[in-house]
Design a protein around this motif. Structure first.
Motif, PDB file in Angstrom:
ATOM      1  N   TRP A  10       0.822  -1.203   0.000  1.00  0.00           N
ATOM      2  CA  TRP A  10       0.000   0.000   0.000  1.00  0.00           C
ATOM      3  C   TRP A  10       0.864   1.264   0.000  1.00  0.00           C
ATOM      4  O   TRP A  10       0.386   2.357  -0.245  1.00  0.00           O
ATOM      5  N   HIS A  11       2.165   1.109   0.281  1.00  0.00           N
ATOM      6  CA  HIS A  11       3.057   2.261   0.352  1.00  0.00           C
ATOM      7  C   HIS A  11       3.600   2.582  -1.035  1.00  0.00           C
ATOM      8  O   HIS A  11       4.254   1.742  -1.667  1.00  0.00           O
ATOM      9  N   LEU A  12       3.363   3.784  -1.486  1.00  0.00           N
ATOM     10  CA  LEU A  12       3.857   4.227  -2.790  1.00  0.00           C
ATOM     11  C   LEU A  12       5.226   4.895  -2.690  1.00  0.00           C
ATOM     12  O   LEU A  12       5.860   5.149  -3.709  1.00  0.00           O
ATOM     13  N   HIS A  13       5.680   5.177  -1.459  1.00  0.00           N
ATOM     14  CA  HIS A  13       6.952   5.859  -1.238  1.00  0.00           C
ATOM     15  C   HIS A  13       7.623   5.249  -0.013  1.00  0.00           C
ATOM     16  O   HIS A  13       6.951   4.796   0.907  1.00  0.00           O
ATOM     17  N   ARG A  14       8.953   5.269  -0.001  1.00  0.00           N
ATOM     18  CA  ARG A  14       9.729   4.766   1.133  1.00  0.00           C
ATOM     19  C   ARG A  14      10.148   5.962   1.986  1.00  0.00           C
ATOM     20  O   ARG A  14      11.154   6.616   1.724  1.00  0.00           O
ATOM     21  N   PHE A  15       9.360   6.218   3.000  1.00  0.00           N
ATOM     22  CA  PHE A  15       9.602   7.397   3.833  1.00  0.00           C
ATOM     23  C   PHE A  15      10.658   7.123   4.896  1.00  0.00           C
ATOM     24  O   PHE A  15      10.806   6.017   5.401  1.00  0.00           O
ATOM     25  N   ASP A  16      11.384   8.162   5.214  1.00  0.00           N
ATOM     26  CA  ASP A  16      12.208   8.278   6.404  1.00  0.00           C
ATOM     27  C   ASP A  16      12.359   9.769   6.656  1.00  0.00           C
ATOM     28  O   ASP A  16      11.705  10.590   5.994  1.00  0.00           O
ATOM     29  N   ALA A  17      13.186  10.160   7.608  1.00  0.00           N
ATOM     30  CA  ALA A  17      13.294  11.577   7.946  1.00  0.00           C
ATOM     31  C   ALA A  17      13.803  12.398   6.765  1.00  0.00           C
ATOM     32  O   ALA A  17      13.324  13.512   6.516  1.00  0.00           O
ATOM     33  N   ALA A  18      14.771  11.850   6.025  1.00  0.00           N
ATOM     34  CA  ALA A  18      15.334  12.586   4.892  1.00  0.00           C
ATOM     35  C   ALA A  18      14.304  12.758   3.778  1.00  0.00           C
ATOM     36  O   ALA A  18      14.237  13.816   3.139  1.00  0.00           O
ATOM     37  N   TYR A  19      13.504  11.726   3.546  1.00  0.00           N
ATOM     38  CA  TYR A  19      12.481  11.818   2.491  1.00  0.00           C
ATOM     39  C   TYR A  19      11.423  12.845   2.869  1.00  0.00           C
ATOM     40  O   TYR A  19      10.956  13.620   2.021  1.00  0.00           O
ATOM     41  N   LEU A  20      11.039  12.890   4.139  1.00  0.00           N
ATOM     42  CA  LEU A  20      10.083  13.899   4.578  1.00  0.00           C
ATOM     43  C   LEU A  20      10.651  15.295   4.346  1.00  0.00           C
ATOM     44  O   LEU A  20       9.933  16.199   3.887  1.00  0.00           O
ATOM     45  N   ALA A  21      11.934  15.494   4.642  1.00  0.00           N
ATOM     46  CA  ALA A  21      12.548  16.801   4.426  1.00  0.00           C
ATOM     47  C   ALA A  21      12.492  17.198   2.957  1.00  0.00           C
ATOM     48  O   ALA A  21      12.235  18.369   2.630  1.00  0.00           O
ATOM     49  N   ARG A  22      12.707  16.231   2.059  1.00  0.00           N
ATOM     50  CA  ARG A  22      12.629  16.537   0.628  1.00  0.00           C
ATOM     51  C   ARG A  22      11.205  16.902   0.227  1.00  0.00           C
ATOM     52  O   ARG A  22      10.989  17.812  -0.581  1.00  0.00           O
ATOM     53  N   MET A  23      10.223  16.201   0.759  1.00  0.00           N
ATOM     54  CA  MET A  23       8.840  16.448   0.385  1.00  0.00           C
ATOM     55  C   MET A  23       8.318  17.784   0.927  1.00  0.00           C
ATOM     56  O   MET A  23       7.395  18.368   0.365  1.00  0.00           O
ATOM     57  N   THR A  24       8.899  18.263   2.009  1.00  0.00           N
ATOM     58  CA  THR A  24       8.446  19.530   2.588  1.00  0.00           C
ATOM     59  C   THR A  24       9.203  20.730   2.034  1.00  0.00           C
ATOM     60  O   THR A  24       8.801  21.879   2.299  1.00  0.00           O
ATOM     61  N   ALA A  25      10.255  20.510   1.282  1.00  0.00           N
ATOM     62  CA  ALA A  25      11.124  21.602   0.829  1.00  0.00           C
ATOM     63  C   ALA A  25      10.320  22.680   0.104  1.00  0.00           C
ATOM     64  O   ALA A  25       9.587  22.401  -0.839  1.00  0.00           O
ATOM     65  N   GLY A  26      10.461  23.913   0.576  1.00  0.00           N
ATOM     66  CA  GLY A  26       9.783  25.040  -0.034  1.00  0.00           C
ATOM     67  C   GLY A  26       8.365  25.257   0.421  1.00  0.00           C
ATOM     68  O   GLY A  26       7.785  26.323   0.171  1.00  0.00           O
ATOM     69  N   THR A  27       7.781  24.272   1.080  1.00  0.00           N
ATOM     70  CA  THR A  27       6.381  24.359   1.504  1.00  0.00           C
ATOM     71  C   THR A  27       6.242  24.429   3.015  1.00  0.00           C
ATOM     72  O   THR A  27       5.387  25.127   3.542  1.00  0.00           O
ATOM     73  N   ALA A  28       7.067  23.666   3.718  1.00  0.00           N
ATOM     74  CA  ALA A  28       7.006  23.612   5.178  1.00  0.00           C
ATOM     75  C   ALA A  28       8.400  23.328   5.709  1.00  0.00           C
ATOM     76  O   ALA A  28       9.284  22.857   4.986  1.00  0.00           O
ATOM     77  N   ALA A  29       8.586  23.633   6.980  1.00  0.00           N
ATOM     78  CA  ALA A  29       9.826  23.291   7.667  1.00  0.00           C
ATOM     79  C   ALA A  29       9.497  22.323   8.791  1.00  0.00           C
ATOM     80  O   ALA A  29       8.441  22.419   9.421  1.00  0.00           O
ATOM     81  N   VAL A  30      10.387  21.369   9.023  1.00  0.00           N
ATOM     82  CA  VAL A  30      10.195  20.403  10.103  1.00  0.00           C
ATOM     83  C   VAL A  30      10.695  21.044  11.398  1.00  0.00           C
ATOM     84  O   VAL A  30      11.901  21.190  11.609  1.00  0.00           O
ATOM     85  N   ALA A  31       9.774  21.439  12.262  1.00  0.00           N
ATOM     86  CA  ALA A  31      10.130  22.117  13.511  1.00  0.00           C
ATOM     87  C   ALA A  31      10.510  21.133  14.606  1.00  0.00           C
ATOM     88  O   ALA A  31      11.350  21.436  15.457  1.00  0.00           O
ATOM     89  N   GLU A  32       9.873  19.954  14.610  1.00  0.00           N
ATOM     90  CA  GLU A  32      10.170  18.908  15.594  1.00  0.00           C
ATOM     91  C   GLU A  32      10.114  17.560  14.892  1.00  0.00           C
ATOM     92  O   GLU A  32       9.317  17.370  13.966  1.00  0.00           O
ATOM     93  N   MET A  33      10.958  16.632  15.370  1.00  0.00           N
ATOM     94  CA  MET A  33      10.937  15.269  14.847  1.00  0.00           C
ATOM     95  C   MET A  33      11.162  14.325  16.016  1.00  0.00           C
ATOM     96  O   MET A  33      12.170  14.423  16.721  1.00  0.00           O
ATOM     97  N   HIS A  34      10.216  13.402  16.236  1.00  0.00           N
ATOM     98  CA  HIS A  34      10.279  12.485  17.364  1.00  0.00           C
ATOM     99  C   HIS A  34      10.221  11.047  16.853  1.00  0.00           C
ATOM    100  O   HIS A  34       9.369  10.709  16.022  1.00  0.00           O
ATOM    101  N   GLY A  35      11.100  10.196  17.367  1.00  0.00           N
ATOM    102  CA  GLY A  35      11.088   8.790  16.996  1.00  0.00           C
ATOM    103  C   GLY A  35      10.118   7.997  17.854  1.00  0.00           C
ATOM    104  O   GLY A  35       9.961   8.270  19.050  1.00  0.00           O
ATOM    105  N   VAL A  36       9.475   7.014  17.241  1.00  0.00           N
ATOM    106  CA  VAL A  36       8.541   6.125  17.933  1.00  0.00           C
ATOM    107  C   VAL A  36       8.983   4.688  17.669  1.00  0.00           C
ATOM    108  O   VAL A  36       9.228   4.324  16.512  1.00  0.00           O
TER     109      VAL A  36
END
Length: 228
Positions: A183-209
């Motif tokens: 069901w996953h169309l993308h392989r997410f991790d912290a770096a991928y999230l940063a790429r997807m937010t570039a120019g639109t949002a900034a990651v202010a906090e990141m917490h591991g679970v």
């Protein structure tokens, strides 16, 4: 699938995945370790959201309503592409919650209209996560808390390999070992999230679970980029 996140081919495929991966069975029948990790994720989402009693809370990709159920008493809205998920959410949440059918990439909602915007374990399922993130930020009011959670695919896959390689562990943690990611169309991790937010949002906090040293998932707080 069509390129459009709300296109008929994608919508039909998504509904097939909803039926194949029953979210109710996941919450009800998963191994206690898996359910513990999920409780940790939900607790962290709630803490990061910091929803005040009068806040307008939106969840994008609300599924069967498990997350919105934690924000009882607030003005709640949920959006999901799946009619089956929306039916389950109505049964769980009751008539006091607004539930709308729509794509995460083109939300049927006004700009700057919510104080808390949630999007949890959804971005990996949509064709264009960057478009979905742009929509999260669009509907967030000034000063809103925008909270997302994503899988850390690298660590999840490594954990599955370890579990599968040890017969005793495989029996104990069968849900984790056998959980699919088709069901996953993308392989997410912290770096991928940063790429997807570039120019639109900034990651202010990141917490591991479940923990910073063992991040199988991440909960992140987004804010508008510095130039906005």
């Amino acid at each position: 699938m069509t390129a459009d996140g709300a296109g008929r081919d994608f919508t039909d495929w998504n509904e097939q995945m909803v039926r194949r991966y029953d979210i109710e069975r996941y919450y009800r029948d998963s191994h206690p370790v898996v359910r513990w990790i999920e409780r940790r994720r939900l607790d962290l989402l709630q803490r990061c959201a910091r929803a005040a009693p009068r806040d307008r809370v939106l969840e994008i990709g609300c599924g069967a309503g498990h997350v919105l159920a934690r924000f009882d008493g607030r003005d709640r809205t949920g959006v999901d592409l799946s009619p089956a998920m929306l039916d389950r959410a109505r049964a769980r949440l009751g008539a006091g919650v607004r539930l709308l059918r729509g794509s995460a990439e083109a939300l049927p909602l006004r700009t700057a209209s919510f104080d808390v915007v949630l999007c949890t374990e959804v971005l990996e399922h949509v064709p264009h996560p960057d478009r979905a993130i742009a929509e999260l930020m669009r509907v967030a009011a000034p000063g809103a808390r925008v909270v997302v959670s994503i899988p850390n695919e690298h660590n999840i896959d490594r954990a599955k390999r370890i579990v599968r390689s040890v017969p005793g562990l495989r029996r104990l943690l069968k849900t984790l070992a056998d959980e699919g990611n088709e069901w996953h169309l993308h392989r997410f991790d912290a770096a991928y999230l940063a790429r997807m937010t570039a120019g639109t949002a900034a990651v202010a906090e990141m917490h591991g679970v479940p923990a910073a040293l063992l991040p199988l998932r991440y909960v992140a707080v987004l804010r508008p980029p510095a130039n906005h």
